[in-house]
Design a protein around this motif. Structure first.
Motif, PDB file in Angstrom:
ATOM      1  N   GLY A 327     -88.943  33.820  33.821  1.00 31.11           N
ATOM      2  CA  GLY A 327     -88.801  35.072  33.085  1.00 31.11           C
ATOM      3  C   GLY A 327     -88.561  34.876  31.602  1.00 31.11           C
ATOM      4  N   THR A 328     -88.292  33.616  31.197  1.00 29.00           N
ATOM      5  CA  THR A 328     -88.130  33.307  29.771  1.00 29.00           C
ATOM      6  C   THR A 328     -89.283  32.415  29.322  1.00 29.00           C
ATOM      7  N   VAL A 329     -89.394  32.227  27.998  1.00 27.17           N
ATOM      8  CA  VAL A 329     -90.389  31.275  27.474  1.00 27.17           C
ATOM      9  C   VAL A 329     -89.699  30.028  26.930  1.00 27.17           C
ATOM     10  N   GLY A 330     -88.456  29.804  27.402  1.00 27.68           N
ATOM     11  CA  GLY A 330     -87.779  28.552  27.108  1.00 27.68           C
ATOM     12  C   GLY A 330     -87.225  28.451  25.702  1.00 27.68           C
ATOM     13  N   HIS A 331     -87.264  27.223  25.186  1.00 26.52           N
ATOM     14  CA  HIS A 331     -86.672  26.890  23.880  1.00 26.52           C
ATOM     15  C   HIS A 331     -87.758  26.547  22.869  1.00 26.52           C
ATOM     16  N   PRO A 332     -87.416  26.646  21.580  1.00 27.76           N
ATOM     17  CA  PRO A 332     -88.372  26.217  20.558  1.00 27.76           C
ATOM     18  C   PRO A 332     -88.755  24.747  20.745  1.00 27.76           C
ATOM     19  N   ILE A 333     -89.988  24.421  20.356  1.00 30.18           N
ATOM     20  CA  ILE A 333     -90.428  23.021  20.423  1.00 30.18           C
ATOM     21  C   ILE A 333     -89.831  22.258  19.244  1.00 30.18           C
ATOM     22  N   TRP A 334     -89.938  20.940  19.296  1.00 28.81           N
ATOM     23  CA  TRP A 334     -89.374  20.078  18.260  1.00 28.81           C
ATOM     24  C   TRP A 334     -89.922  20.473  16.883  1.00 28.81           C
ATOM     25  N   GLY A 335     -88.991  20.607  15.908  1.00 30.62           N
ATOM     26  CA  GLY A 335     -89.401  20.863  14.521  1.00 30.62           C
ATOM     27  C   GLY A 335     -89.722  22.314  14.205  1.00 30.62           C
ATOM     28  N   VAL A 336     -89.455  23.209  15.168  1.00 30.39           N
ATOM     29  CA  VAL A 336     -89.792  24.625  14.974  1.00 30.39           C
ATOM     30  C   VAL A 336     -88.547  25.469  15.234  1.00 30.39           C
ATOM     31  N   GLU A 337     -88.309  26.443  14.374  1.00 31.98           N
ATOM     32  CA  GLU A 337     -87.197  27.377  14.584  1.00 31.98           C
ATOM     33  C   GLU A 337     -87.747  28.720  15.057  1.00 31.98           C
ATOM     34  N   VAL A 338     -87.095  29.293  16.056  1.00 28.13           N
ATOM     35  CA  VAL A 338     -87.472  30.616  16.547  1.00 28.13           C
ATOM     36  C   VAL A 338     -86.214  31.468  16.572  1.00 28.13           C
ATOM     37  N   GLU A 339     -86.259  32.599  15.873  1.00 30.09           N
ATOM     38  CA  GLU A 339     -85.098  33.471  15.754  1.00 30.09           C
ATOM     39  C   GLU A 339     -85.500  34.908  16.074  1.00 30.09           C
ATOM     40  N   ILE A 340     -84.488  35.763  16.144  1.00 30.17           N
ATOM     41  CA  ILE A 340     -84.706  37.190  16.368  1.00 30.17           C
ATOM     42  C   ILE A 340     -84.282  37.909  15.088  1.00 30.17           C
ATOM     43  N   ALA A 341     -85.197  38.733  14.548  1.00 35.65           N
ATOM     44  CA  ALA A 341     -84.920  39.425  13.283  1.00 35.65           C
ATOM     45  C   ALA A 341     -84.986  40.941  13.470  1.00 35.65           C
ATOM     46  N   ARG A 342     -84.332  41.660  12.563  1.00 36.54           N
ATOM     47  CA  ARG A 342     -84.366  43.124  12.642  1.00 36.54           C
ATOM     48  C   ARG A 342     -85.803  43.615  12.437  1.00 36.54           C
ATOM     49  N   PRO A 343     -86.345  44.353  13.423  1.00 35.59           N
ATOM     50  CA  PRO A 343     -87.757  44.741  13.331  1.00 35.59           C
ATOM     51  C   PRO A 343     -88.016  45.844  12.312  1.00 35.59           C
ATOM     52  N   GLU A 344     -86.933  46.569  11.903  1.00 34.49           N
ATOM     53  CA  GLU A 344     -87.161  47.727  11.026  1.00 34.49           C
ATOM     54  C   GLU A 344     -87.367  47.346   9.558  1.00 34.49           C
ATOM     55  N   PHE A 345     -87.042  46.097   9.186  1.00 37.54           N
ATOM     56  CA  PHE A 345     -87.228  45.666   7.793  1.00 37.54           C
ATOM     57  C   PHE A 345     -88.548  44.917   7.653  1.00 37.54           C
TER      58      PHE A 345
END
Length: 510
Positions: A327-345
């Motif tokens: 149900g998840t897509v796991g963790h970021p791969i090596w050397g890559v950052e994945v974050e959650i940002a405010r969608p309204e900006f």
């Protein structure tokens, strides 16, 4: 400047594993070693040079999953040019747009695609050459036969563009995403060496379209980087894939959810199933019910990942180092950052806290160099160094990323946000549901109403039964009030369900 070419992936494999089987082409029955594939590639590259192609030129390729795809792909790279992979399901008019927009100088088409290719190239005013059986236009094989093969590939700079992927154009015309040699080499390397336990004796099923980023980077380039064997299937069906995997002792399967659903349907009728060691899913959300059923049927675990054409493609994946969570897509791969940002900006990136729902944003070596001829779209997509995906998701306390839905697929029913994926997960667990897609349709009272489009088992099920099933398992504002039955769901060139087509078909449903 740092020199790097994606052609190195095949060149080095040929140096390290010359006698190993690189490609099995199930359509032509060719079985090609690395040494032979590289020699054929250098021959084709010389043919391209003979046709006036050199460093900095752009060459479009329109070839199914046949041995000619890697031969031509690496030949274009070897001569120093940039590749535009053409989707095989588009019309000649749509392809002509891509040829014009990309500035392609030449289209190399397999003879099976020639009618479409000649029409598109004619509109775009460029030349076509064919590969494959003789077909009435100049052949790349003939140009190659007239000159000696190149000695080696032309070197490029790491930040030069290697491949231009045209995104499916859900909003207006398709956009050309510019992927550099560095983007694609690093994504290939990280996929092969940092995520899963891959071995050079692995046999990989190559049924994802090679013109698409998932099949190209994770499938073809990844297999060649590790020195494995790729078994190409030009037209996917569950039955054909199972037969071929059993015959060729395939150990790794890469697919999109529709393929896993097809394999499960075919497994019920198959005499033998392949002994798969590793399965990877991407391209769209995989229903947890499908993942569980596949695990039971094939005794093989599916690791779901996530990425986009603009991210080379892999950005996150379930991986043994962090544990896998369905149900998840796991963790970021090596050397890559994945974050959650405010969608309204739109003009800035403001990161959100653990567990909060927002837009998934990505930065790292996998993020593309922008959209071709489209500064405005590039400016909107890359903000403060982060690529805005347009997908909504969360990150939990353990760092697992969950995709909730596309920003544009969210349904606003009576003032409440409803995410189709949540409804799809519930319906996918009904024993009579083979496949389901949930969309919002206009409604005079609620603004939008939830509509489920269902492909059902031949045994059948009624709309009322499915509505009742959903009502018991979902909040009052979430369950579908409408159920429509279809024989199949419309798929795009990369085998994703086209919700925009469903909205066109069912959008005025009463």
């Amino acid at each position: 400047m740092t020199q790097l070419s994606l052609a190195t992936v095949l060149a080095e494999a040929a140096r390290k594993h010359p006698g190993k089987l690189a490609v099995v082409d199930s359509a032509t029955t060719e079985r090609i070693t690395y040494a032979d594939l590289w020699q054929q590639t250098l021959g084709y590259a010389a043919g391209l040079r003979e046709l006036g192609i050199g460093p900095g030129d752009t060459v479009a390729i329109q070839i199914p999953n046949l041995a000619d795809f890697p031969r031509v792909y690496y030949a274009v790279l070897a001569v120093g040019a940039t590749i535009v992979p053409m989707h095989l399901l588009l019309t000649a008019d749509e392809n002509a747009y891509v040829l014009r927009d990309s500035g392609a100088k030449l289209l190399v088409a397999h003879s099976s695609q020639l009618a479409n290719a000649v029409a598109a190239a004619g509109q775009a005013g460029i030349d076509v050459v064919s590969v494959g059986p003789p077909a009435g236009v100049r052949r790349l094989e003939d140009a190659a036969a007239a000159v000696p093969p190149l000695r080696t590939y032309v070197s490029r700079e790491a930040e030069d563009v290697a491949v231009v992927f045209y995104t499916s154009g859900t909003t207006g015309k398709p956009k050309g995403a510019l992927l550099t040699h560095l983007n694609l080499v690093l994504n290939t390397m990280v996929n092969v060496f940092d995520i899963h336990d891959l071995r050079d004796d692995d046999v990989v099923m190559g049924c994802l379209p090679l013109f698409h980023t998932f099949g190209q980077t994770v499938g073809m380039n990844g297999t060649f980087r590790m020195g494995g064997t790729i078994v190409l299937l030009a037209r996917f069906s569950g039955e054909a894939a199972i037969d071929l995997m059993v015959k060729e002792n395939v150990t790794i399967f890469h697919g999109v959810p529709t393929m896993y659903i097809g394999l499960l349907e075919a497994a019920a009728k198959a005499d033998r199933l392949p002994a798969l060691r590793l399965c990877v899913s991407g391209g769209a959300s995989l229903p947890v019910a499908v993942l569980e059923k596949f695990d039971q049927t094939f005794q093989a675990k599916i690791f779901e990942g996530y990425g986009l054409s603009e991210t080379s493609p892999t950005a996150t994946t379930n991986q043994p180092a962090f544990g896998a969570r369905p149900g998840t897509v796991g963790h970021p791969i090596w050397g890559v950052e994945v974050e959650i940002a405010r969608p309204e900006f739109d003009d800035r990136i403001e990161l959100m806290d653990t567990g909060e729902l927002g837009e998934i944003v990505i930065r790292g070596h996998n993020v593309f160099a922008g959209y071709l001829n489209n500064e405005e779209a590039t400016r909107q997509a890359v903000v403060d160094g982060w690529f805005r995906t347009g997908d909504l998701g969360t990150r939990d306390a353990e760092g697992f990323i969950t995709i909730v839905d596309r920003k544009k697929d969210m349904v606003l029913r009576g003032g409440f946000n409803v995410y189709p994926r949540e409804v799809e997960e519930v319906l996918a667990r009904h024993p009579a549901v083979v496949q389901v897609a949930v969309i919002g349709v206009p409604d005079p009272v609620q603004g939008e109403e939830i509509c489920a489009v269902v492909v059902a088992d031949p045994g059948g099920v009624t709309a009322e039964e499915l509505i009742e099933w959903s009502k018991e398992r979902l909040g009052k504002h979430k369950y579908p009030r409408q159920v429509r039955f279809a024989e199949s769901l419309p798929l795009g060139p990369s085998m994703k369900v086209l919700k925009r087509e469903l909205r066109k078909t069912y959008g005025s449903a009463e």
